[in-house]
Design a protein around this motif. Structure first.
Motif, PDB file in Angstrom:
ATOM      1  N   GLU A 196      87.246 138.257  22.323  1.00 61.63           N
ATOM      2  CA  GLU A 196      86.754 136.923  21.959  1.00 61.63           C
ATOM      3  C   GLU A 196      87.244 135.872  22.948  1.00 61.63           C
ATOM      4  O   GLU A 196      86.480 134.990  23.362  1.00 61.63           O
ATOM      5  CB  GLU A 196      87.225 136.573  20.547  1.00 61.63           C
ATOM      6  CG  GLU A 196      86.598 137.418  19.459  1.00 61.63           C
ATOM      7  CD  GLU A 196      87.243 137.210  18.097  1.00 61.63           C
ATOM      8  OE1 GLU A 196      86.603 137.497  17.080  1.00 61.63           O
ATOM      9  OE2 GLU A 196      88.427 136.768  18.049  1.00 61.63           O
TER      10      GLU A 196
ATOM     11  N   ARG B 138      80.335 133.419  25.002  1.00 67.43           N
ATOM     12  CA  ARG B 138      79.632 133.037  23.768  1.00 67.43           C
ATOM     13  C   ARG B 138      79.806 134.166  22.765  1.00 67.43           C
ATOM     14  O   ARG B 138      79.825 135.340  23.145  1.00 67.43           O
ATOM     15  CB  ARG B 138      78.148 132.805  24.037  1.00 67.43           C
ATOM     16  CG  ARG B 138      77.331 132.310  22.836  1.00 67.43           C
ATOM     17  CD  ARG B 138      75.941 131.907  23.314  1.00 67.43           C
ATOM     18  NE  ARG B 138      75.088 131.422  22.270  1.00 67.43           N
ATOM     19  CZ  ARG B 138      74.038 132.097  21.771  1.00 67.43           C
ATOM     20  NH1 ARG B 138      73.742 133.309  22.259  1.00 67.43           N
ATOM     21  NH2 ARG B 138      73.284 131.586  20.819  1.00 67.43           N
ATOM     22  N   ILE B 139      79.957 133.803  21.499  1.00 66.00           N
ATOM     23  CA  ILE B 139      80.164 134.793  20.444  1.00 66.00           C
ATOM     24  C   ILE B 139      79.101 134.616  19.369  1.00 66.00           C
ATOM     25  O   ILE B 139      78.803 133.491  18.951  1.00 66.00           O
ATOM     26  CB  ILE B 139      81.557 134.652  19.804  1.00 66.00           C
ATOM     27  CG1 ILE B 139      82.665 134.868  20.841  1.00 66.00           C
ATOM     28  CG2 ILE B 139      81.722 135.633  18.640  1.00 66.00           C
ATOM     29  CD1 ILE B 139      84.048 134.520  20.324  1.00 66.00           C
TER      30      ILE B 139
ATOM     31  N   LEU C 272      87.790 128.726  19.220  1.00 66.35           N
ATOM     32  CA  LEU C 272      86.760 127.737  18.880  1.00 66.35           C
ATOM     33  C   LEU C 272      87.256 126.302  19.004  1.00 66.35           C
ATOM     34  O   LEU C 272      86.446 125.370  18.968  1.00 66.35           O
ATOM     35  CB  LEU C 272      86.252 127.968  17.459  1.00 66.35           C
ATOM     36  CG  LEU C 272      85.658 129.346  17.153  1.00 66.35           C
ATOM     37  CD1 LEU C 272      85.206 129.401  15.700  1.00 66.35           C
ATOM     38  CD2 LEU C 272      84.494 129.660  18.092  1.00 66.35           C
TER      39      LEU C 272
ATOM     40  N   TYR D 285      79.729 129.420  19.492  1.00 64.42           N
ATOM     41  CA  TYR D 285      79.730 130.416  18.423  1.00 64.42           C
ATOM     42  C   TYR D 285      78.545 130.220  17.482  1.00 64.42           C
ATOM     43  O   TYR D 285      78.217 129.092  17.094  1.00 64.42           O
ATOM     44  CB  TYR D 285      81.030 130.321  17.626  1.00 64.42           C
ATOM     45  CG  TYR D 285      81.061 131.201  16.398  1.00 64.42           C
ATOM     46  CD1 TYR D 285      81.227 132.579  16.513  1.00 64.42           C
ATOM     47  CD2 TYR D 285      80.904 130.665  15.127  1.00 64.42           C
ATOM     48  CE1 TYR D 285      81.233 133.394  15.386  1.00 64.42           C
ATOM     49  CE2 TYR D 285      80.922 131.469  14.001  1.00 64.42           C
ATOM     50  CZ  TYR D 285      81.081 132.830  14.132  1.00 64.42           C
ATOM     51  OH  TYR D 285      81.081 133.630  13.025  1.00 64.42           O
TER      52      TYR D 285
END
Length: 283
Positions: free
Chosen positions: A106, A111-112, A160, A168
Motif C-alpha cells: 500500500e 493508487r489503491i 491516506l 483511494y
C-alpha cells in the motif's frame, strides 16, 4: 552478502519480473549468469528475491532481453534500492510477514482500490470496529495480539493522510455496512467515520446496494494496488493461510474487469454518502 532468508513481497516481485524478462527473451539462467559475471546459483537467488541485483546488472540484462520500456525499467531499478526504515518495522517478529507485506504494498502504490463485502475497508476502520473483527478470529487471539493488529491497522491508514496521500477508492457492499461489528454504537460511529473519510479529496467510497443482485467475486475481499507502471500492479486477496499476491497479466486483467464492473454498478460518491446516512438513521 548471503541470500535473504525471508524476502518481502516487494523483493519477490522484483525477482519474478526479472525471471519473466529472462524467459520471455528465451535466455537460460546459465547464459544470464555468464552475461552478468555471477554463478548460476545467484541467478536463481535473484529470481526468487533472496538476493538483490545492482542497477547496472539489471540494465545489462534488460538490454540483452530487448526491453525497450524505459519507464518499466526505471520502476524495476527503484525496486533494487535498499529498503528504508519504515514505521511498520516495529512489528517485525510480532506480526506475520504477510501483514507487513500488505502495508509495504500500500505504501509504495500510486493508487489503491478495494472491494469489501463483509466489513468496512481496513484503511477506513475505527479502532473499536477493527478490535471487534480481530476479537472474533479463530483460534482466539490474546489481548496483546489483538491490540497489535489494531495498532498496525491504524498505522496503515497513514498512507491516506501523509503529505502526499495515495488516491483511494473503496467499493463496499451494503451488507458490509449493515454488519454490527462491535454492536450498534460501534457500527454507528464507524459509518460516521466512513462518511468523514469519504470527504477527503483523495478518498472515494462507493456503495453497492443489495438490490443490484449478484456481482462478480461475491464473498471475496480484494485489494488492487497500482504500481508506477501498469506492469507492476498487484492484486492481494485474503485466504485462510494469509494474504495472496498475484500479478500475472491474466490475473491483473481479470481483476481490472472486476473493478470496472463495480465502478459501473455502484452508487456515485454523493449517493453513497446519502445511502450510508440512511443506514445510520436506522441504527
Amino acid at each position: 552478502m548471503p541470500p535473504r532468508t525471508t524476502p518481502t513481497q516487494r523483493q519477490r516481485r522484483l525477482g519474478a519480473e526479472i525471471k519473466k524478462m529472462r524467459t520471455e527473451a528465451g535466455l537460460t539462467a546459465e547464459y544470464v549468469a555468464g552475461l552478468l559475471g555471477i554463478d548460476r546459483g545467484k541467478v536463481s537467488n535473484i529470481e526468487s528475491g533472496t538476493r538483490n541485483i545492482s542497477p547496472d546488472r539489471l540494465r545489462t540484462l534488460a538490454k540483452h532481453c530487448a526491453c525497450p520500456d524505459e519507464r518499466y525499467l526505471s520502476a524495476l531499478i527503484e525496486l533494487t534500492e535498499p529498503p528504508q526504515p519504515r514505521w511498520w518495522d516495529e512489528y517485525r517478529g510480532k506480526l506475520s510477514s504477510g501483514l507487513l507485506d500488505i502495508v509495504e504494498l500500500e505504501w509504495h502504490s500510486t493508487r489503491i482500490q478495494t472491494i469489501q463485502t463483509v466489513h468496512v475497508p481496513g484503511l477506513l476502520q475505527t479502532e473499536d470496529y477493527a478490535r471487534s473483527i480481530f476479537a472474533a478470529v479463530l483460534p482466539a487471539l490474546s489481548r496483546l495480539e489483538i491490540e497489535l493488529r489494531v495498532a498496525h491497522r491504524m498505522g496503515r491508514q497513514r498512507v491516506l493522510t501523509r503529505e502526499q496521500p495515495v488516491g483511494y477508492v473503496g467499493y463496499v457492499h451494503e451488507a458490509a455496512l449493515r454488519m454490527l461489528f462491535g454492536g450498534r454504537d460501534a457500527t454507528r460511529e464507524q459509518l460516521k467515520a466512513l462518511i468523514e473519510a469519504s470527504e477527503r479529496p483523495n478518498v472515494r467510497v462507493r456503495v453497492l446496494p443489495v438490490d443490484r443482485g449478484s456481482f462478480p467475486g461475491a464473498g471475496h475481499a480484494l485489494l488492487y494496488a497500482e504500481g508506477p507502471v501498469p506492469q507492476l500492479d498487484t492484486v492481494q486477496l485474503d485466504s485462510a493461510h494469509g494474504p495472496e499476491f498475484m500479478h500475472t497479466e491474466l490475473q491483473l486483467a481479470r481483476y481490472r474487469a472486476h473493478l470496472d464492473w463495480m465502478d459501473d454498478a455502484c452508487l456515485s460518491p454523493k449517493a453513497s454518502q446519502d445511502f450510508i446516512h440512511s443506514i445510520i438513521r436506522s441504527l
